[in-house]
Design a protein around this motif. Structure first.
Motif, short mmCIF file in Angstrom:
data_model
loop_
_atom_site.label_atom_id
_atom_site.label_comp_id
_atom_site.label_asym_id
_atom_site.label_seq_id
_atom_site.Cartn_x
_atom_site.Cartn_y
_atom_site.Cartn_z
N MET A 137 0.75 -1.18 -0.01
CA MET A 137 -0.04 -0.09 -0.04
C MET A 137 0.90 1.30 0.11
N LEU A 138 0.32 2.51 -0.21
CA LEU A 138 0.98 3.70 -0.25
C LEU A 138 0.43 4.76 0.61
N LEU A 139 1.41 5.53 1.06
CA LEU A 139 0.95 6.71 1.98
C LEU A 139 1.53 7.99 1.53
N TYR A 140 0.44 8.87 1.71
CA TYR A 140 0.61 10.24 1.34
C TYR A 140 0.63 11.25 2.57
N GLY A 141 2.10 11.78 2.69
CA GLY A 141 2.42 12.44 4.02
C GLY A 141 3.49 11.82 4.62
N ALA A 142 4.28 12.61 5.20
CA ALA A 142 5.48 12.15 5.94
C ALA A 142 5.48 12.79 7.17
N GLY A 143 4.50 13.02 7.94
CA GLY A 143 4.75 13.70 9.19
C GLY A 143 4.28 12.88 10.14
N GLY A 144 4.21 13.32 11.52
CA GLY A 144 4.26 12.32 12.59
C GLY A 144 2.77 11.35 12.52
N HIS A 145 1.71 11.85 11.93
CA HIS A 145 0.66 11.09 11.75
C HIS A 145 0.86 9.86 10.76
N ALA A 146 1.78 10.03 9.83
CA ALA A 146 2.20 8.90 8.83
C ALA A 146 2.69 7.93 9.44
N GLY A 147 3.59 8.27 10.64
CA GLY A 147 4.15 7.30 11.25
C GLY A 147 3.38 6.39 12.00
N VAL A 148 2.27 7.18 12.68
CA VAL A 148 1.28 6.34 13.18
C VAL A 148 0.65 5.23 12.21
N ILE A 149 0.22 5.74 11.13
CA ILE A 149 -0.58 5.00 10.11
C ILE A 149 0.68 3.94 9.61
N ALA A 150 1.71 4.13 9.50
CA ALA A 150 2.66 3.19 8.91
C ALA A 150 2.88 2.10 10.07
N GLY A 151 2.71 2.29 11.29
CA GLY A 151 2.50 1.25 12.23
C GLY A 151 1.32 0.49 12.53
#
Length: 200
Positions: free
Chosen positions: A1-15
């Motif tokens: 899958m892909l993520l758009y955004g590289a801030g703190g919230h992206a770290g949560v979603i990556a987890g």
């Protein structure tokens, strides 16, 4: 899958993606100064031709930015629910939505598209959460609460039963809301006092 955004919230979603057994194949961000999130390299600006069959989530906490970016995406959207979240089988959840660790969503609630239900939030029965809403960590929504599009319910707030909060509202952290909130309002405190109403 892909993520758009590289801030703190992206770290949560990556987890969350990792805990759901998903692999992040690309992480987009328009800020070329950003190089990695949670050990995942930032690919660069959004690329419509990259991994065209992979679904994407907009990993940005700001409601208005999330809404704006969603119209520019050509990949299909997907939702993520952390395994520790408790979601009743009667709940409906839109696309692009993220349900974070320890959240509870009770019977017959409706969660829209690109919503964030953040860490440990509790949404009771028959609530209706419109698109692009952010329910911050520790929020309590009692039964039959309606939250309008793009509104932010601040951390630790409590919304009493049968309350409607309009579109584009901000409920300050720790507020207790016991009466309806008009569209565009900013409210704060135990009396949910209206601080201002923004132009829509």
């Amino acid at each position: 899958m892909l993520l758009y955004g590289a801030g703190g919230h992206a770290g949560v979603i990556a987890g969350i993606a990792r805990d759901c057994g998903k692999t992040i194949k690309a992480l987009f961000d328009d800020d070329l100064q950003k190089t990695e999130v949670a050990g995942i390299p930032v690919t660069g600006s959004y690329n419509t031709g990259l991994f065209v069959n992979e679904p994407i989530i907009i990993a940005i906490g700001n409601n208005l930015i999330r809404r704006r970016i969603s119209s520019q995406i050509t990949h299909c959207f997907v939702s993520l629910i952390h395994p520790s979240a408790l979601v009743d089988k009667t709940v409906t959840i839109g696309t692009g939505t993220v349900i974070v660790h320890g959240s509870i969503i009770q019977a017959n609630s409706q969660i829209g598209n690109h919503v964030i239900v953040n860490t440990g939030a509790s949404i009771d029965h028959d609530c209706k959460i419109a698109d692009y809403v952010h329910i911050a960590p520790g929020v309590i929504l009692c039964g039959n609460v309606c939250i309008g599009e793009s509104s932010l319910i601040g951390a630790g707030s409590c919304i009493a039963p049968n309350i409607t909060i309009g579109k584009n509202c901000i409920v300050g952290a720790g507020s207790i809301v016991t009466k309806a909130v008009p569209e565009g309002a900013v409210v704060r405190g135990s009396s949910s006092k209206v601080i201002r109403i923004s132009a829509l």
